[in-house]
Design a protein around this motif. Structure first.
Motif, PDB file in Angstrom:
ATOM      1  N   GLY A 135      12.659  15.224  20.306  1.00  0.00           N
ATOM      2  CA  GLY A 135      13.130  15.045  21.686  1.00  0.00           C
ATOM      3  C   GLY A 135      13.792  16.251  22.309  1.00  0.00           C
ATOM      4  N   ALA A 136      14.307  16.043  23.496  1.00  0.00           N
ATOM      5  CA  ALA A 136      14.965  17.125  24.235  1.00  0.00           C
ATOM      6  C   ALA A 136      16.373  16.679  24.569  1.00  0.00           C
ATOM      7  N   SER A 137      17.287  17.647  24.656  1.00  0.00           N
ATOM      8  CA  SER A 137      18.622  17.331  25.160  1.00  0.00           C
ATOM      9  C   SER A 137      18.919  18.238  26.347  1.00  0.00           C
ATOM     10  N   GLY A 138      19.804  17.789  27.198  1.00  0.00           N
ATOM     11  CA  GLY A 138      20.116  18.535  28.411  1.00  0.00           C
ATOM     12  C   GLY A 138      19.970  17.615  29.608  1.00  0.00           C
ATOM     13  N   PRO A 139      20.051  18.139  30.813  1.00  0.00           N
ATOM     14  CA  PRO A 139      20.259  19.555  31.124  1.00  0.00           C
ATOM     15  C   PRO A 139      21.685  20.011  30.817  1.00  0.00           C
ATOM     16  N   PHE A 140      21.772  21.271  30.380  1.00  0.00           N
ATOM     17  CA  PHE A 140      23.061  21.890  30.108  1.00  0.00           C
ATOM     18  C   PHE A 140      23.233  23.108  31.001  1.00  0.00           C
ATOM     19  N   VAL A 141      24.501  23.441  31.231  1.00  0.00           N
ATOM     20  CA  VAL A 141      24.823  24.733  31.835  1.00  0.00           C
ATOM     21  C   VAL A 141      25.356  25.599  30.692  1.00  0.00           C
ATOM     22  N   PHE A 142      24.648  26.657  30.351  1.00  0.00           N
ATOM     23  CA  PHE A 142      25.114  27.565  29.302  1.00  0.00           C
ATOM     24  C   PHE A 142      25.698  28.808  29.936  1.00  0.00           C
ATOM     25  N   GLU A 143      26.793  29.271  29.331  1.00  0.00           N
ATOM     26  CA  GLU A 143      27.398  30.519  29.791  1.00  0.00           C
ATOM     27  C   GLU A 143      27.508  31.470  28.604  1.00  0.00           C
ATOM     28  N   GLY A 144      27.247  32.733  28.845  1.00  0.00           N
ATOM     29  CA  GLY A 144      27.357  33.700  27.763  1.00  0.00           C
ATOM     30  C   GLY A 144      27.053  35.095  28.249  1.00  0.00           C
ATOM     31  N   THR A 145      26.755  35.950  27.280  1.00  0.00           N
ATOM     32  CA  THR A 145      26.440  37.349  27.552  1.00  0.00           C
ATOM     33  C   THR A 145      24.928  37.506  27.493  1.00  0.00           C
TER      34      THR A 145
END
Ligand SMILES: Nc1nc2c(c(=O)[nH]1)N[C@H]1C(S)=C(S)[C@@H](COP(=O)(O)O)O[C@H]1N2
Ligand SMILES: [Mo]
Length: 159
Positions: free
Chosen positions: A63-73
Motif C-alpha cells: 500500500g501507500a501512505s500519505g500525503p505527507f509534507v516532508f521538510e529537509g535539505t
C-alpha cells in the motif's frame, strides 16, 4: 542476506525492515577521494530548508501512505557544499544495509515533483527514529519505495 556478497545498492525484496537501528541521525559523507566528514542533524538544518508537499510513500504489495509534507535539505545542496563539481553520482546507504544510487542528472534536473531530499521532518514534526530520523525522499518514485531510504548512515560521492 547480510553476507559478503550483499550489495546494499541492489536491495533485495522491498519488505520494510521493522527493526529500528540505533543512532542520532548523524552520518558520514565520503568524498570521491576517500576523505570523510561527519554530518549531524544540526549541519543539515543549517542548510536551506526545502518543503515537499503531497508526498506519498508508495509500495506495491503493502500500500501507500500519505500525503505527507516532508521538510529537509536538498541532497544536491549538501553534496555541492562539500564537492562543488567532479562527481557523477552519490550512494546513499543506511545503518541497516539498505541503499540507493542517485545520479547527478536526477539531482540537477529534478522533475516537477521536486528535488530529492534528506528529510528530517514530516508534517511539521521531526522524523522519529522509527520514521527514519534522516530519510531520503525521492518524490517521483512510484513503485516499491526502495529509494525512500531511512536511517541514512553514509553518503558516498562518486567521481
Ligand atoms: N533503511 C531502510 N529504508 C527503507 C527500507 C528498509 O528496509 N530500510 N524499506 C523501504 C521500503 S521497501 C519501504 S516500503 C519503505 C517503508 O516506509 P515506511 O516505513 O515509511 O512505510 O521504506 C523503505 N526504506
Ligand atoms: Mo517496499
Amino acid at each position: 542476506m547480510r553476507n559478503e556478497e550483499y550489495d546494499p545498492l541492489q536491495p533485495h525484496s522491498h519488505e520494510p525492515n521493522l527493526d529500528v537501528p540505533p543512532g542520532d541521525g548523524r552520518f558520514v559523507l565520503e568524498m570521491a577521494d576517500g576523505r570523510c566528514y561527519t554530518i549531524t542533524l544540526d549541519d543539515l538544518r543549517a542548510l536551506p530548508a526545502v518543503t515537499l508537499r503531497e508526498c506519498f510513500i508508495v509500495s506495491t504489495g503493502h500500500g501507500a501512505s500519505g500525503p505527507f509534507v516532508f521538510e529537509g535539505t536538498a541532497l544536491l545542496d549538501l553534496v555541492t557544499r562539500y564537492a562543488p563539481d567532479g562527481w557523477s553520482q552519490v550512494e546513499v546507504v543506511s545503518e541497516d544495509g539498505f541503499g540507493n544510487r542517485v545520479l547527478w542528472s536526477e539531482l540537477v534536473e529534478p522533475g516537477q515533483e521536486g528535488p530529492i531530499l534528506l528529510a528530517y521532518a514530516r508534517d511539521e514534526r521531526p522524523l522519529t527514529r522509527a520514521q527514519g530520523l534522516v530519510r531520503m525522499i525521492v518524490p517521483n518514485e512510484r513503485d516499491d519505495a526502495l529509494r525512500q531510504v531511512k536511517w541514512i548512515s553514509r553518503i558516498r560521492i562518486r567521481a
